[in-house]
Motif scaffolding. Structure first.
Motif, PDB file in Angstrom:
ATOM      1  N   ALA A  69      -1.957   7.222   6.257  1.00  0.00           N
ATOM      2  CA  ALA A  69      -2.714   6.533   7.662  1.00  0.00           C
ATOM      3  C   ALA A  69      -3.082   5.083   6.691  1.00  0.00           C
ATOM      4  O   ALA A  69      -3.821   5.247   5.950  1.00  0.00           O
ATOM      5  CB  ALA A  69      -3.971   7.294   8.160  1.00  0.00           C
ATOM      6  N   VAL A  70      -2.517   4.187   7.429  1.00  0.00           N
ATOM      7  CA  VAL A  70      -2.957   2.805   6.613  1.00  0.00           C
ATOM      8  C   VAL A  70      -3.478   2.027   7.863  1.00  0.00           C
ATOM      9  O   VAL A  70      -3.257   1.919   8.797  1.00  0.00           O
ATOM     10  CB  VAL A  70      -1.529   2.110   5.980  1.00  0.00           C
ATOM     11  CG1 VAL A  70      -2.055   0.590   5.699  1.00  0.00           C
ATOM     12  CG2 VAL A  70      -0.892   2.929   5.054  1.00  0.00           C
ATOM     13  N   PHE A  71      -4.815   1.333   7.514  1.00  0.00           N
ATOM     14  CA  PHE A  71      -5.743   0.817   8.405  1.00  0.00           C
ATOM     15  C   PHE A  71      -5.706  -0.842   7.657  1.00  0.00           C
ATOM     16  O   PHE A  71      -6.038  -1.015   6.431  1.00  0.00           O
ATOM     17  CB  PHE A  71      -6.969   0.981   8.423  1.00  0.00           C
ATOM     18  CG  PHE A  71      -7.029   2.544   9.052  1.00  0.00           C
ATOM     19  CD1 PHE A  71      -7.041   3.004  10.184  1.00  0.00           C
ATOM     20  CD2 PHE A  71      -6.735   3.704   8.239  1.00  0.00           C
ATOM     21  CE1 PHE A  71      -7.130   4.174  11.158  1.00  0.00           C
ATOM     22  CE2 PHE A  71      -6.882   5.026   8.874  1.00  0.00           C
ATOM     23  CZ  PHE A  71      -7.030   5.251   9.974  1.00  0.00           C
ATOM     24  N   THR A  78       0.917  -1.206  -0.053  1.00  0.00           N
ATOM     25  CA  THR A  78       0.041   0.045  -0.144  1.00  0.00           C
ATOM     26  C   THR A  78       0.853   1.356   0.152  1.00  0.00           C
ATOM     27  O   THR A  78       0.553   2.183  -0.641  1.00  0.00           O
ATOM     28  CB  THR A  78      -0.944   0.007   1.087  1.00  0.00           C
ATOM     29  OG1 THR A  78      -1.877  -1.092   1.357  1.00  0.00           O
ATOM     30  CG2 THR A  78      -1.756   1.247   1.354  1.00  0.00           C
ATOM     31  N   LEU A  79       1.778   1.306   0.691  1.00  0.00           N
ATOM     32  CA  LEU A  79       2.808   2.537   0.861  1.00  0.00           C
ATOM     33  C   LEU A  79       3.427   2.757  -0.452  1.00  0.00           C
ATOM     34  O   LEU A  79       4.007   3.666  -0.927  1.00  0.00           O
ATOM     35  CB  LEU A  79       3.844   2.286   1.978  1.00  0.00           C
ATOM     36  CG  LEU A  79       3.273   2.194   3.382  1.00  0.00           C
ATOM     37  CD1 LEU A  79       4.420   1.869   4.480  1.00  0.00           C
ATOM     38  CD2 LEU A  79       2.542   3.444   3.704  1.00  0.00           C
ATOM     39  N   ASP A 111      -7.936  -3.197  18.776  1.00  0.00           N
ATOM     40  CA  ASP A 111      -9.236  -3.705  18.379  1.00  0.00           C
ATOM     41  C   ASP A 111      -9.875  -2.467  17.543  1.00  0.00           C
ATOM     42  O   ASP A 111     -10.875  -2.463  16.914  1.00  0.00           O
ATOM     43  CB  ASP A 111     -10.113  -4.072  19.269  1.00  0.00           C
ATOM     44  CG  ASP A 111      -9.674  -5.245  20.219  1.00  0.00           C
ATOM     45  OD1 ASP A 111      -8.967  -6.146  19.346  1.00  0.00           O
ATOM     46  OD2 ASP A 111      -9.769  -5.458  21.172  1.00  0.00           O
ATOM     47  N   GLU A 112      -9.714  -0.977  18.134  1.00  0.00           N
ATOM     48  CA  GLU A 112     -10.077  -0.179  17.292  1.00  0.00           C
ATOM     49  C   GLU A 112      -8.877   0.776  16.550  1.00  0.00           C
ATOM     50  O   GLU A 112      -8.027   0.694  16.908  1.00  0.00           O
ATOM     51  CB  GLU A 112     -10.654   0.901  18.370  1.00  0.00           C
ATOM     52  CG  GLU A 112     -11.953   0.486  19.053  1.00  0.00           C
ATOM     53  CD  GLU A 112     -12.431   1.545  20.379  1.00  0.00           C
ATOM     54  OE1 GLU A 112     -11.912   2.448  20.385  1.00  0.00           O
ATOM     55  OE2 GLU A 112     -13.277   0.937  20.840  1.00  0.00           O
ATOM     56  N   PRO A 113      -9.664   1.360  15.510  1.00  0.00           N
ATOM     57  CA  PRO A 113      -8.397   2.372  14.814  1.00  0.00           C
ATOM     58  C   PRO A 113      -7.838   3.469  15.655  1.00  0.00           C
ATOM     59  O   PRO A 113      -8.814   4.143  16.254  1.00  0.00           O
ATOM     60  CB  PRO A 113      -9.109   2.765  13.451  1.00  0.00           C
ATOM     61  CG  PRO A 113     -10.540   2.670  13.960  1.00  0.00           C
ATOM     62  CD  PRO A 113     -10.822   1.420  14.726  1.00  0.00           C
ATOM     63  N   ALA A 128      -5.321  -3.165   2.265  1.00  0.00           N
ATOM     64  CA  ALA A 128      -5.568  -2.055   3.041  1.00  0.00           C
ATOM     65  C   ALA A 128      -6.277  -0.842   2.823  1.00  0.00           C
ATOM     66  O   ALA A 128      -6.454  -0.475   1.515  1.00  0.00           O
ATOM     67  CB  ALA A 128      -4.085  -1.856   3.418  1.00  0.00           C
ATOM     68  N   PHE A 129      -6.626  -0.142   3.621  1.00  0.00           N
ATOM     69  CA  PHE A 129      -7.435   1.028   3.555  1.00  0.00           C
ATOM     70  C   PHE A 129      -6.298   2.248   3.726  1.00  0.00           C
ATOM     71  O   PHE A 129      -5.937   2.262   4.892  1.00  0.00           O
ATOM     72  CB  PHE A 129      -8.616   1.355   4.312  1.00  0.00           C
ATOM     73  CG  PHE A 129      -9.177   2.526   4.426  1.00  0.00           C
ATOM     74  CD1 PHE A 129      -9.982   2.904   3.109  1.00  0.00           C
ATOM     75  CD2 PHE A 129      -9.249   3.391   5.323  1.00  0.00           C
ATOM     76  CE1 PHE A 129     -10.711   4.096   2.983  1.00  0.00           C
ATOM     77  CE2 PHE A 129     -10.150   4.743   5.366  1.00  0.00           C
ATOM     78  CZ  PHE A 129     -10.556   4.891   4.077  1.00  0.00           C
TER      79      PHE A 129
END
Length: 321
Positions: A18-20, A5-6, A45-47, A28-29
């Protein structure tokens, strides 16, 4: 997945990314940004969204008015750049040096005409400023120009606009357009730093007075809960952990298994992120102090409280012993 992604074309040229990623995702988002992010890896568990909140803060737009006696430019600007919005100019009679009674009267007439033209131009400029301000989400007005010109503009502005002037700075009209745009961007950065300095001075002054201020995470949380907060200023996120009730939503600046209010279970949470989220939910302005500065926020996070509310006092339930 993150590395791919990067290196993708979609984020090429971004100052920050910012990668999620979550289990089971095939892609990846990614959120490219025109603001740089601190390098940070968070597994939870949370972004983790604090850097995105800070980038949005730095992206806030200001209306910058560069004014001369008979010409002006309006810019929309943030700390990352600026763009020309409008340009105005009015033909103003030139002053002439003269002598003798007849020529003296003629010069006085020219001076009156000149003043009338300048006043008309400034009124037109104020109308343009008002239209531009109302048409966008503007966080403040910055005035650039000679002091005498800015004073005249300030007096002509409606009170609601005059109250939104956050910075004034001397600046001559000379210079090429790209140079002026860079100057505008720099002025916005200066205005942001001065705003932080003023807020910290105000907070320290109120701490000395012992009124209308909350300092430290738990005090700010209680003030938020009581609806007293008018503005919040946050230092760098040090990764502090808090707790959030799954039932009533109460937030605590410490790890708690069960909510002291409703006895429901509490989940672990990112403290800075929860404070920011609650403030945004209630329409409260949040300011961020960059890690690169020497500004010291009392308690790491502080809040200005509305002075017409009762003086803040710590609650007896849900506060650390």
């Amino acid at each position: 997945l993150v590395q791919r992604t990067l290196e993708s074309a979609a984020v090429r040229g971004a100052k920050g990314i910012a990668v999620f990623v979550a289990a089971g995702w095939e892609e990846a988002f990614a959120l490219p940004s025109d603001q740089p992010y601190e390098n940070r890896l968070v597994v939870d568990d949370e972004p983790y969204l604090v850097p995105i909140f800070i980038a949005d803060y730095l992206r806030r737009e200001y209306l910058v008015v560069l004014a001369d006696s008979h010409r002006a430019r309006l810019y929309i600007a943030s700390s990352s750049g600026s763009r020309l919005l409008d340009e105005l100019e009015e033909a103003v009679p030139k002053t002439n040096r003269s002598s003798g009674q007849r020529w003296g009267k003629q010069q006085a007439t020219i001076a009156r005409h000149r003043e009338d033209h300048i006043l008309h131009f400034q009124q037109e400029l104020v109308e343009c400023v008002e239209l531009a301000y109302d048409a966008r989400s503007i966080h403040g007005i910055i005035l650039l120009g000679e002091h005498e010109v800015l004073e005249s503009l300030y007096r002509l502005m409606p009170k609601r606009l005059a109250q939104r002037v956050v910075h004034e700075s001397p600046h001559s009209w000379s210079g090429r357009q790209p140079e002026i745009r860079e100057r505008v961007r720099e002025v916005v950065k200066v205005a942001l730093d001065l705003k932080l300095q003023r807020l910290i001075r105000e907070i320290n002054g109120r701490i000395e007075q012992g009124a209308a201020v909350a300092s430290g995470p738990q005090e700010v949380i209680v003030a938020l809960r009581n609806g007293q907060v008018s503005e919040i200023i946050m230092g760098p996120d040090l990764g502090d952990v808090g707790s959030r009730c799954v039932d009533c939503g109460s937030l605590f600046a410490f790890e708690e298994s069960n909510c002291p209010f409703c006895k429901a279970h509490c989940n672990r949470c990112y403290l800075w992120q929860e404070i920011i989220t609650q403030a945004i939910h209630h329409g409260i302005d949040v300011h961020f102090v960059p890690r690169s500065t020497d500004f010291n926020v009392p308690g790491g996070v502080s809040a200005l409280l509305a002075r017409d509310d009762p003086q803040w006092a710590p609650c007896s339930v849900g506060c650390p012993k």
